[in-house]
Write an enzyme that holds these catalytic residues in place. Sequence first.
Site, PDB file in Angstrom:
ATOM      1  N   HIS A  84      23.325  -6.219 -21.217  1.00 29.61           N
ATOM      2  CA  HIS A  84      24.193  -5.738 -20.136  1.00 29.61           C
ATOM      3  C   HIS A  84      23.801  -6.453 -18.860  1.00 29.61           C
ATOM      4  CE1 HIS A  84      26.372  -2.010 -18.286  1.00 29.61           C
ATOM      5  NE2 HIS A  84      26.439  -3.043 -17.466  1.00 29.61           N
ATOM      6  N   HIS A  92      25.821  -8.790 -15.804  1.00 30.15           N
ATOM      7  CA  HIS A  92      26.971  -9.456 -15.189  1.00 30.15           C
ATOM      8  C   HIS A  92      26.446 -10.716 -14.508  1.00 30.15           C
ATOM      9  CE1 HIS A  92      29.575  -5.864 -15.679  1.00 30.15           C
ATOM     10  NE2 HIS A  92      28.424  -5.223 -15.553  1.00 30.15           N
ATOM     11  N   HIS A 116      32.360  -0.393 -20.484  1.00 29.72           N
ATOM     12  CA  HIS A 116      31.617   0.505 -19.623  1.00 29.72           C
ATOM     13  C   HIS A 116      32.257   1.889 -19.745  1.00 29.72           C
ATOM     14  CE1 HIS A 116      30.104  -3.202 -18.039  1.00 29.72           C
ATOM     15  NE2 HIS A 116      29.555  -2.677 -16.966  1.00 29.72           N
ATOM     16  N   GLU A 129      29.362   6.144 -17.154  1.00 32.25           N
ATOM     17  CA  GLU A 129      28.446   5.883 -16.037  1.00 32.25           C
ATOM     18  C   GLU A 129      28.807   6.876 -14.931  1.00 32.25           C
ATOM     19  OE1 GLU A 129      27.062   2.294 -13.000  1.00 32.25           O
ATOM     20  OE2 GLU A 129      28.985   2.148 -14.020  1.00 32.25           O
ATOM     21  N   ASP A 147      21.835  -5.064 -15.536  1.00 33.83           N
ATOM     22  CA  ASP A 147      23.170  -4.902 -14.960  1.00 33.83           C
ATOM     23  C   ASP A 147      23.488  -6.002 -13.945  1.00 33.83           C
ATOM     24  OD1 ASP A 147      25.665  -3.829 -14.497  1.00 33.83           O
ATOM     25  OD2 ASP A 147      24.951  -1.899 -13.768  1.00 33.83           O
ATOM     26  N   ASP A 148      23.184  -5.759 -12.670  1.00 29.16           N
ATOM     27  CA  ASP A 148      23.388  -6.732 -11.590  1.00 29.16           C
ATOM     28  C   ASP A 148      22.068  -6.845 -10.822  1.00 29.16           C
ATOM     29  OD1 ASP A 148      26.546  -7.112 -11.501  1.00 29.16           O
ATOM     30  OD2 ASP A 148      26.154  -4.980 -11.793  1.00 29.16           O
TER      31      ASP A 148
END
Length: 339
Positions: free
Chosen positions: A17, A19, A197, A200, A278-279
């Site tokens: 996961h 990005h 996704h 969340e 994630d980011d």
Amino acid sequence: MSTLEAFVSGLPKAELHLHIEGSLEPEQMFEFARRNGVSLPYESVADIRAAYEFSDLQDFLDIYYTGMNVLLTEQDFYELTEAYLRRVAGDAVRHVEIFFDPQAHTSRGVEFETVINGVTRALKFVGHELGISSKLIMCFLRHLSEEDAFNALASAEPFLHMIDGVGLDSSELGHPPSKFANVFSRATELGLKKVAHAGEEGPAEYVYEAIDILKVDRIDHGNRSLESEVLVKRLAEEQIALTVCPLSNLKLRVVSRLQDHPMKSMLDAGLLATINSDDPSYFGGYINDNYTRLATALELTEGDLVQCAKNSFTGSFLPSEKVKQFHSEIDSYASRKHT
């Protein structure tokens, strides 16, 4: 380096996961802006980092898309991906399955081909150099229409040999997975893997929709699955992987503190839960930071961390024989003393 950090630092792991646009570091943002003649609403790297205080997912996305404006050329996407791979190679990451958001680029006039060529060139050449295998997942932006998603998929068709799956990201609330039932059905026809996704910020019902309507192979995030005992039992029985992102959850206030994170409950329930970043540029840590900070907060054992690492390969789209090889590598690593 603590014993925990030493153990995590060499633990073989996969990241499922990530990005790629979310790995854009402030220094790189300024460099690309300078190179491409793009104006930024920030005076310095410090100003950008100060802006990384988010109240919710949408607050983050507003800043995220602003930063993305500096990505214009194939070389930008190559260097972005190269920097991520070199960073996580030091975290003992052996396999990555990364997301990219083509609609966020084509809407700015950047050609689909420019994006995918830059990303895949780095995955191929830099990944080979570093010994990191990869899969590429094209995400649909859920705040846009399904028609727009179909257009993105049509643009991708000449490049399907470079793409392993499709995903669903961006603003979750108000945009249930069922909104994209038809385009995910088309992705199935094209032989693509599917992720989304869900759970969340959105409710557990979104996780059900992703599984039953989109027919996804795994769930990205999935925290709120724990609100439904029936869903937890199903996820455990079917071993549907959850790609959980602890520091993202903290930064976006999905949890108020890491001590409240559900990862331990997920593992205890037999869920195929994985740890991811994630980011990472925006959320304050790459994958090993997520492992160590979560382990400290929840008092996870080395056995828990080994399970998370194994889950990351089990939940990947790698062939079963490769998964077994990585599991053996993890067992061998865990049997040694780490200081």
